[in-house]
Enzyme design. Structure first.
Site, short mmCIF file in Angstrom:
data_model
loop_
_atom_site.label_atom_id
_atom_site.label_comp_id
_atom_site.label_asym_id
_atom_site.label_seq_id
_atom_site.Cartn_x
_atom_site.Cartn_y
_atom_site.Cartn_z
N SER A 411 0.82 -1.21 0.00
CA SER A 411 0.00 0.00 0.00
C SER A 411 0.85 1.26 0.00
CB SER A 411 -0.92 0.00 1.22
OG SER A 411 -0.16 -0.03 2.41
N HIS A 432 -2.76 -2.99 -5.70
CA HIS A 432 -3.14 -2.56 -4.35
C HIS A 432 -4.64 -2.68 -4.20
CE1 HIS A 432 -3.65 0.90 -1.26
NE2 HIS A 432 -3.64 -0.27 -0.68
N GLU A 444 -5.83 -0.08 -7.18
CA GLU A 444 -4.74 0.76 -7.68
C GLU A 444 -3.74 -0.15 -8.38
OE1 GLU A 444 -3.92 4.80 -5.15
OE2 GLU A 444 -3.28 2.95 -4.22
N ASN A 482 -3.24 6.49 -0.45
CA ASN A 482 -2.66 6.57 0.89
C ASN A 482 -1.74 7.77 1.06
OD1 ASN A 482 -4.07 4.42 1.84
ND2 ASN A 482 -2.43 2.93 1.60
#
Length: 701
Positions: A411, A432, A444, A482
């Site tokens: 991540s 991800h 992702e 993130n």
């Protein structure tokens, strides 16, 4: 005759065929063509019954969305639907594929409807911030009753042909060729002398039911489940009109409510999200004819919550999975976790026991990496440590066959470094997934420096099989989602030091439109995870980028969130419901005193600006660095992975709606007051100075 609408006659049956590939959308030219064809049928003295057909793979799948928000062009869709309903010759709609939105409304305007057994029908306008505006809210209740009409119109979800038949939306199901079925049904209408049967004149489904109670219940449900949404309450009001007013007045009420929705900012935001989701699949430098690899066997390394969720995503798509763990006891726990997850779906009624067993039959387990030798794709979902991932990828490089794709579910870690642990960097990609991976649709796709085009094309195609929304992003700490959420969470934590409470911060952001507040979200994921990321950041951040201390204080006190029953909130055993943590305020006050901060009252608007503008500023930096190629890609990630309100359109669309000059002015104030974290993104400054929007900007290849 309009080139997209064909008129012909076979005996006494007039055939009107719409041909506007790929989905037979009802643009102005098609509406005009349908009216001309209807007129020709009316003056054709040998035509006794009309059949409305569509060529290609589907019936009319809706109106032309690109026309929304533009000046209307005659004839309008309500005019066309009303004209067909008022025909003095019976008209039969023949549905195959999907009849959605204006397509179903068009069919409802016909006197009879038949549907192929594999067809679906629905009114999804609410998903675009609208309501059915061509009679759908008035005619559907007259056929299916208020309860079913409310369910379909407020949810926007389609139903299958069998359900449509059960609820009197269609008269008959057929198999095979729509043209042949339509002619046969039309001939029966003629032979039996059935004549016209106008939907707007039906009323049986509205009688013998407490429609007022159904309306009141749905109104309360919408207020509870969809706070902040503009169109769902108006959908309910439109259906209510069908129970209280004659058709003509009901149609007028529907149109007025439709125009309110059309003019709302939410409609623009939801339409933006609709197109953004489709645009993110387009990658400029990935030729459409790029070969893709066959993916039939997949390995997943790590049987924790994420690994099991990823494995279930694949078996749900009919792809066999080998789930790997460190030893037999850990493997059995992982396989049991997979079964329990499926059993929970069965208990909710979203999965049948038979389908559950079919899926679990595709899930196998192993503890020896050699069992991955025939895998076409291997995804690691192990602890977020470069050293752990080094061990995994070095071993995969040894055992996996040539051409196997090696994927990391990291991540935040550097995918290029991970790819360097192998001798085949071109076969390494980031996938991800978002937790729970078997539920969350966002994926992702992290494109490394050496990721091959064939690998990229393969995983993008694979994402469709998994029913995921894939967004390609570049390599940086945290990628897009993130990396931005760190800025958001940091500001939320600073606000706690300045005088806010978790309840106020989370409440302000939920009222703004976030599905969950930042503090409740951190409790859910575990404060130990945030703390470990914080330690890594402290080792690299310059001294003029201070970090808040609340997270460290909670970690030191053993308050790790839901997993310990205490964090920013308290949780009763077995409950996920956050309750105020009575021990938190003294801790916050102590942190504030230690840092010399005088706690003060903060407004909800201020809280929203601090958190959301932090997202926007970081998003602008991500765009300029090429980590995301379009602002709409960032919006897709936040709409589908982080609970950003669909009716806000995503953080970048929201910034555009405010005006980038206004956003920049506020960010400059924060920069002056709070320092380096708030340095305005150069791209934001550039676009604001030019009077442009994020939507106007695109990374050049």
């Amino acid at each position: 005759m309009n080139s997209s609408v064909n008129y012909e006659r076979q005996g006494e049956v007039a055939l009107i065929t719409l041909n506007n590939p790929p989905v037979n959308a009802l643009g102005q030219a098609q509406r005009e063509g349908l009216l001309r064809a209807l007129h020709q049928a009316q003056i054709d003295t040998q035509a006794k019954v009309l059949v409305l057909l569509c060529s290609g793979r589907t019936f009319i799948a809706g109106a032309d969305i690109k026309e929304f928000g533009k000046p209307p062009q005659a004839p309008s869709l309500p005019e066309v639907v009303n004209a067909y309903e008022q025909s003095d010759k019976p008209c039969v709609a023949v549905i195959h594929g999907t009849a959605l939105g204006g397509g179903l409304e068009m069919a409802l305007g016909c006197h009879y409807r038949i549907a192929r057994r594999d067809a679906k029908v629905g009114l999804p306008e609410v998903k675009l911030g609208l309501l059915p505006g061509a009679g759908g809210t008035q005619r559907l209740p007259r056929l299916a009753g208020v309860a079913k009409a409310l369910e379909m119109i407020v949810s926007g979800q389609p139903i299958n042909a069998l359900q449509a038949r059960e609820h009197q939306i269609v008269d008959e199901l057929f198999d095979g060729d729509p043209r042949a079925a339509g002619i046969a049904f039309a001939q029966r209408v003629l032979d039996s002398g059935l004549g016209v049967r106008r939907t707007g004149e039906q009323a049986a489904a509205l009688k013998g039911v407490d429609n007022g109670a159904l309306i009141a219940a749905k109104r309360a449900d919408v207020a509870k489940r969809l706070p902040g949404f503009f169109s769902p309450p108006r959908c309910v009001a439109a259906v209510e009109a069908a129970t209280l007013l004659p058709l003509v007045e009901g149609l007028q009420r529907e149109r007025a409510l439709f125009q309110e929705c059309l003019a709302s900012e939410q409609r623009a935001a939801l339409v933006h999200g609709f197109f953004a989701e489709r645009q993110c699949a387009h990658i400029d430098d990935l030729p459409k004819d790029t070969p893709v690899r066959v993916i039939e066997r997949v390995g997943v390394i790590g049987g924790g919550t994420m690994g099991v969720g990823i494995a279930l995503s694949f078996v749900s798509a009919g792809i066999a999975v080998m789930l790997m763990e460190v030893d037999e006891p850990a493997l059995q726990r992982a396989l049991q976790r997979a079964r329990e997850t499926c059993e929970a779906s069965v208990a909710r009624g979203s999965l049948s026991p038979a389908v559950m067993e079919q899926r679990l039959a595709l899930l196998h387990g192993g503890v020896d990496y050699s069992e991955l030798a025939t895998a076409d794709l291997v995804i690691e979902a192990v602890f977020e440590s470069l050293e752990v991932k080094r061990q995994v990828f070095e071993r995969l490089d040894q055992v996996c066959k040539p051409g196997a794709i090696l994927a990391s579910n990291t991540s935040s870690l550097d995918l290029d470094v991970i790819a360097g642990f192998t001798s085949r960097a071109e076969d390494v990609v980031g996938l991800h997934f978002f937790s729970p991976a078997n539920v969350m649709r966002l994926l992702e796709v992290v494109r490394g420096r050496h990721t091959g085009l064939e690998v990229l094309a393969t995983v993008m195609q694979l994402s469709k099989r998994l029913n995921k929304i894939a967004v390609v992003v570049g390599v940086c700490d945290g990628f897009v989602g993130n990396r931005m959420i760190f800025q958001y969470g940091r500001e939320a934590e600073f606000l706690l030091e300045e005088g806010a409470t978790p309840e106020q911060v989370d409440g302000a952001l939920r009222n703004f439109g976030l599905a969950m507040g930042p503090n409740a979200m951190r409790d859910l994921s575990g404060l130990d995870i945030g703390w470990s990321i914080r330690q890594r950041q402290r080792a690299t951040l310059p001294s003029n980028y201070p970090l808040p201390d609340v997270l460290d204080t909670l970690y030191a006190a053993g308050m790790l969130g839901q997993k310990t029953g205490q964090g920013f909130y308290c949780y009763a055993p077995g409950s996920r419901r956050p309750e105020p943590n009575p021990e938190l305020l003294p801790l916050l006050e102590a942190v504030s005193r230690e840092k010399g901060i005088e706690r003060r009252a903060l407004s909800d608007d201020y809280i929203v600006e601090r958190c959301v503008f932090a997202l926007i500023n970081e998003g602008a930096k991500i765009l300029q660095e090429g980590i995301a190629r379009r602002s709409s890609d960032i919006d897709v990630i936040y709409l589908n992975g982080y609970g950003f309100a669909a009716w806000r359109g995503g953080p970048m669309f929201y910034a555009d709606s405010l005006g980038l000059d206004n956003v920049l002015a506020r960010i400059r104030e924060f920069h002056q007051r709070f320092g380096a974290w708030w340095e305005p993104a150069p791209l934001l400054e550039q676009l604001a100075a030019e009077g442009r929007r994020f939507a106007d900007w695109k990374l050049e290849s």
